[in-house]
Write an enzyme that holds these catalytic residues in place. Sequence first.
Site: not given
Length: 265
Positions: A54, A65
């Site tokens: 990824e 995040d």
Amino acid sequence: MTVVATGVDRLEAHLRGRRDAGRALLVPYVTAGISADWTRYVEACAEAGADAVEIGLPFSDPMLDGPTIQEASHRALERGVTPQSLLAELAGLAVQVPLVVMTYANIVLRDGAPAFAERLSAAGVSGLIVPDLPLDELDDVAAPFEAAGVAMILLAAPATRPDRLRRIAERSRGFIYGVTVMGTTGERDSLAASAAGVAERVRAATDRPVLLGFGISRPDHAVQAAAHADGVVVASALMRRVLDGAAPAEVGADVAALRDALDRR
């Protein structure tokens, strides 16, 4: 008659084949542009036994995040990288596993989904994760990516309602990303108690590969998660190593340790 997988199906076929052979899937994450030699980290992950890698395209407001990936994205952006420059660098790689890009809707839609889909395809990307793209708006965006052979991967969380989970299972391509916690990414001391339930609910709704992520930080976490899902995504723990100065070979060794633990489970 031999059935040839379409571009969108290719990522899923790759992961299904490995899963059905008894392999626990491992997808490490690299923040694109975190260093001048960031593509070497991608290569190291692939060589160490990843089933896909990824790639996070840095964004200034990464809502999903946690601190580590935010810091990694900030470091990349300070270097002056752009999505176009990073995808151009990615296009030069010759890794032997699929590449999946993770980014935010603002980047995808800024120049239009068709243009971004073409850039991903030209860079050799097989899948795309856009965590802030609402499921209800997917129909307006997905067609160019399907035409470009890029699988749009959807996320399912502990609080996802059954009716929504069914729609995610129907619409996701490549695999389904099971989020282990209601929160942001980040290293954790233990696997979230909610991880097993997420995996089991998603697997009951689909035969597509189901990978768990968020907080999977050590080999023992990966083994615990793989007892319930088809595999894992490991991100913050690896990017913390890069931020702390680990070289590509050292991060590759970390991925190899994860691979070995999963193979021995």
